[in-house]
Write an enzyme that holds these catalytic residues in place. Structure first.
Site, PDB file in Angstrom:
ATOM      1  N   GLU A  56       0.840  -1.194   0.000  1.00 39.74           N
ATOM      2  CA  GLU A  56       0.000   0.000   0.000  1.00 39.74           C
ATOM      3  C   GLU A  56       0.879   1.249   0.000  1.00 39.74           C
ATOM      4  O   GLU A  56       1.999   1.234   0.532  1.00 39.74           O
ATOM      5  CB  GLU A  56      -0.883  -0.041   1.265  1.00 39.74           C
ATOM      6  CG  GLU A  56      -1.737   1.193   1.466  1.00 39.74           C
ATOM      7  CD  GLU A  56      -2.821   1.004   2.530  1.00 39.74           C
ATOM      8  OE1 GLU A  56      -2.811  -0.033   3.229  1.00 39.74           O
ATOM      9  OE2 GLU A  56      -3.675   1.896   2.651  1.00 39.74           O
ATOM     10  N   ASN A 216     -12.268  -1.561  -0.801  1.00 36.06           N
ATOM     11  CA  ASN A 216     -11.525  -2.127   0.326  1.00 36.06           C
ATOM     12  C   ASN A 216     -12.193  -1.690   1.620  1.00 36.06           C
ATOM     13  O   ASN A 216     -12.522  -0.517   1.791  1.00 36.06           O
ATOM     14  CB  ASN A 216     -10.082  -1.595   0.327  1.00 36.06           C
ATOM     15  CG  ASN A 216      -9.363  -1.899   1.633  1.00 36.06           C
ATOM     16  OD1 ASN A 216      -8.962  -3.038   1.887  1.00 36.06           O
ATOM     17  ND2 ASN A 216      -9.215  -0.901   2.492  1.00 36.06           N
ATOM     18  N   GLU A 217     -12.395  -2.607   2.521  1.00 37.01           N
ATOM     19  CA  GLU A 217     -13.004  -2.299   3.826  1.00 37.01           C
ATOM     20  C   GLU A 217     -14.150  -1.303   3.637  1.00 37.01           C
ATOM     21  O   GLU A 217     -14.175  -0.221   4.250  1.00 37.01           O
ATOM     22  CB  GLU A 217     -11.943  -1.806   4.820  1.00 37.01           C
ATOM     23  CG  GLU A 217     -10.904  -2.881   5.101  1.00 37.01           C
ATOM     24  CD  GLU A 217     -10.026  -2.667   6.327  1.00 37.01           C
ATOM     25  OE1 GLU A 217     -10.035  -1.570   6.901  1.00 37.01           O
ATOM     26  OE2 GLU A 217      -9.331  -3.627   6.710  1.00 37.01           O
ATOM     27  N   TYR A 287      -6.371  -8.955  11.578  1.00 36.60           N
ATOM     28  CA  TYR A 287      -5.067  -8.634  12.152  1.00 36.60           C
ATOM     29  C   TYR A 287      -4.982  -9.230  13.541  1.00 36.60           C
ATOM     30  O   TYR A 287      -5.968  -9.277  14.275  1.00 36.60           O
ATOM     31  CB  TYR A 287      -4.871  -7.120  12.229  1.00 36.60           C
ATOM     32  CG  TYR A 287      -4.576  -6.506  10.871  1.00 36.60           C
ATOM     33  CD1 TYR A 287      -3.304  -6.571  10.331  1.00 36.60           C
ATOM     34  CD2 TYR A 287      -5.578  -5.899  10.112  1.00 36.60           C
ATOM     35  CE1 TYR A 287      -3.017  -6.034   9.085  1.00 36.60           C
ATOM     36  CE2 TYR A 287      -5.306  -5.363   8.859  1.00 36.60           C
ATOM     37  CZ  TYR A 287      -4.021  -5.427   8.352  1.00 36.60           C
ATOM     38  OH  TYR A 287      -3.742  -4.911   7.122  1.00 36.60           O
ATOM     39  N   GLU A 350      -5.764  -9.372   3.890  1.00 34.86           N
ATOM     40  CA  GLU A 350      -4.945  -8.646   4.874  1.00 34.86           C
ATOM     41  C   GLU A 350      -4.864  -9.510   6.122  1.00 34.86           C
ATOM     42  O   GLU A 350      -5.895  -9.787   6.758  1.00 34.86           O
ATOM     43  CB  GLU A 350      -5.537  -7.274   5.210  1.00 34.86           C
ATOM     44  CG  GLU A 350      -5.447  -6.294   4.049  1.00 34.86           C
ATOM     45  CD  GLU A 350      -5.834  -4.865   4.401  1.00 34.86           C
ATOM     46  OE1 GLU A 350      -5.669  -4.465   5.581  1.00 34.86           O
ATOM     47  OE2 GLU A 350      -6.307  -4.158   3.495  1.00 34.86           O
ATOM     48  N   GLN A 400       2.194  -6.163   5.664  1.00 30.26           N
ATOM     49  CA  GLN A 400       2.338  -5.821   4.260  1.00 30.26           C
ATOM     50  C   GLN A 400       3.702  -6.301   3.774  1.00 30.26           C
ATOM     51  O   GLN A 400       4.418  -6.916   4.538  1.00 30.26           O
ATOM     52  CB  GLN A 400       2.173  -4.334   4.081  1.00 30.26           C
ATOM     53  CG  GLN A 400       0.786  -3.828   4.483  1.00 30.26           C
ATOM     54  CD  GLN A 400       0.407  -2.498   3.862  1.00 30.26           C
ATOM     55  OE1 GLN A 400       1.057  -2.011   2.959  1.00 30.26           O
ATOM     56  NE2 GLN A 400      -0.668  -1.890   4.367  1.00 30.26           N
TER      57      GLN A 400
END
Ligand code: AHR
Length: 554
Positions: A56, A216-217, A287, A350, A400
């Site tokens: 990103e 995204n999200e 996460y 992710e 990432q």
């Protein structure tokens, strides 16, 4: 727990971990643990795309990480960091998602094409991040120069033998911008005006991008939509794009961790009109962070330290990483309520550990952090979970790639190192494309204390895959050196005879061990020894270890 106690409780069923469908009576007479590899119980092919990455425009990922510029003293290929490209090839990296993340929904792809000197400078999505309490330091991480755009990214993928996965802006651009980006990337040479612009930038032939994220999200930074609203937007974006004969794969913006309601309402809304909007994948984000500081609504308070953690946080974080398995099975079940044939697969685009600021290798590296042997354990047990669900997970992208969160690489200017997580990806590469087969693992659970209350953590964790005569078995032991012993383990292969075994293990006695610019090879995999006794393999898994047994069958 002592060996004899484990055997007794295993026989009464108290600590038996069954990862397969078939219940096996524990036979751990002398060993601490037992692994059964059921070669005749295939799960599915392990998609190489499970070994994907995510890059990103955030802190030091692109600028200083992937892109150093053509005039840099850092060895580069047309501006792209050469060492990174070479390391990506070594681990057989499969796919890279770009340009975000939250950044994707503020990004106009048109800003990043054409002559670099003429590209506009724009405020980066992360410009006001609270992790920069004194404001973002000057540089392209603050006002993006757009020097790294579509062609630079796709060149990076070409050089590193990876497939691109482009995340389209759904919050602030239109479906027309989306299909024109597809046109720019994929239209055959000499056809459309955008194909000519691409050729003028040096790429006459189409880039042939297959994977496209639609937002995204979208439940958060990607528009703050409700699931119903996002379903409507998704349909508008996915309804028509030029395919140019390609089997394009659209990936919908899926849930935040365990938010089953997001999956259920979205699929329900799509199902109202029939079909699943040409969707190929449903993106799940998870996460791993540490609750021991107490979760708060603050963006990063409550996350633990990347390097200086107490023993409890070691166990706690590994326990949180295990949550991935339940997320996969729970969302899969919800998707199946509507998509009975499971045409849409899960894409975990992710994942990784997220710590509080302070261990980044340079202040410009927003969300940059060090990775220790604990992160290697998280990577190993997460990849093993993906393998065990190879029938459900079609792609995964660790967050990432470089200089950010659970990165495989840390770099600043001409300094470049690999993290313990990189070594796990290298060790596990043998699984890519192989047939995942079921394993039953029985091992003692690990006891620890969570906020002064007793808690337990799954012991050995692993997966196996078969390609021709090569069986790859990978195992993590989340024990703590000094507190938990090595586990002598019997490994039984059903329906096969062992010809040869090669063992590689990544471990450290110090649970805070990590690589640094000053000490870049502090943690590296080492060869180890297994024995074969009467057709059964015996290996002792050290605490805090990730191990690969490469077994050649007769
Ligand atoms: O990876 C950092 C951020 O985490 C991404 O931009 C976003 O998608 C997620 O919340």
């Amino acid at each position: 727990m002592k060996r004899r106690e484990f055997i007794n409780s295993a026989l009464t069923g108290g600590v038996l971990l069954l990862t397969g469908s078939r219940s096996v009576t524990p036979q751990a007479k002398l060993a601490d643990a037992r692994i059964e590899v059921l070669l005749d119980e295939p799960i599915g092919r392990i998609a190489p795309e499970i070994y994907g990455h995510f890059a990103e425009h955030l802190g030091g990922v692109v600028y200083d990480g992937m892109w150093v510029g053509e005039n840099s003293k850092v060895p580069n290929i047309g501006g792209i960091r050469k060492e990174l490209v070479e390391a990506m090839k070594k681990i057989k990296a499969s796919v890279v998602r770009w340009p975000g993340g939250c950044f994707a929904d503020s990004y106009n792809w048109r800003d990043g094409i054409g002559p670099r000197a003429q590209r506009p400078r724009r405020p980066n999505f992360w410009v006001d991040a609270p992790e920069w309490p004194k404001g973002a330091p000057d540089g392209p991480w603050k006002y993006d120069t757009n020097h790294f755009g579509t062609d630079e990214f796709l060149r990076f993928c070409q050089l590193s033998n990876t497939q691109p996965y482009l995340a389209a802006n759904l919050r602030s651009l239109t479906p027309k911008d989306f299909y024109e980006w597809v046109d720019y990337c994929n239209s055959p040479a000499g056809t459309t005006t955008l194909a000519e612009q691409r050729a003028a930038a040096g790429q006459r032939e189409p880039w042939k991008v297959r994977y496209w994220g639609v937002g995204n999200e979208s439940w958060g930074c990607g528009g703050n939509f409700s699931a119903d609203e996002y379903a409507v937007e998704y349909r508008r974006f996915a309804e028509w794009v030029p395919r140019y004969g390609m089997d394009l794969a659209f990936i919908g913006s899926g849930p935040n961790g365990g938010d089953l309601g997001w999956s259920r309402r979205f699929f329900g809304k799509l199902a109202e009109k029939g079909g699943f909007g040409k969707m190929w994948g449903w993106a799940l984000h998870h996460y791993t962070w540490n609750a021991s500081g107490g979760r708060t609504t603050d963006w990063y308070q409550g996350k633990g330290d990347a390097v200086n953690y107490p023993n409890d946080e070691w166990y706690e974080l590994l326990s949180e990483a295990n949550v991935m398995e339940k997320l996969i099975t729970d969302h899969w079940a919800v998707m199946g309520e509507f998509d009975r044939q499971h045409r849409v697969k899960l894409v975990v685009d992710e994942w990784g550990a997220w710590y509080k600021p302070g261990s980044e290798v340079h202040p410009t590296h927003l969300l940059g952090q060090q990775s220790t042997i604990r992160d290697a354990l998280i990577a190993g047990l997460t990849l093993d979970i993906f393998h065990r669900h190879a029938d459900k997970v079609a792609m995964a992208n660790v967050a990432q790639l470089i200089n950010c969160l659970a990165a495989l690489f840390l770099a600043h200017e001409d300094k470049f190192i690999v993290t313990p997580t990189y070594h796990v990806f290298e060790m596990y590469a043998a699984h890519q494309g192989a047939q995942s087969v079921r394993t039953n693992i029985s091992s003692p659970r690990i006891s620890y204390s969570r906020n002064s209350k007793p808690a337990t953590l799954r012991g050995l964790n692993g997966s196996a895959s078969l390609r021709d005569k090569q069986l790859t078995l990978t195992v993590t032991n989340p024990g703590l050196p000094g507190a938990n012993p090595a586990l002598e383990t019997e490994i039984a292969l059903h329906g096969a005879t062992i010809k040869e075994v090669q063992v590689t293990s990544l471990t450290a006695k110090d649970i805070h061990a990590h690589n640094s610019f000053a000490n870049p090879r502090s943690i590296e995999p080492q060869p180890a020894q297994a024995t074969v006794k009467g057709g059964t393999l015996v290996y002792s898994f050290a605490p805090a270890s990730v191990t690969k047994l490469q077994i050649t069958l007769a």
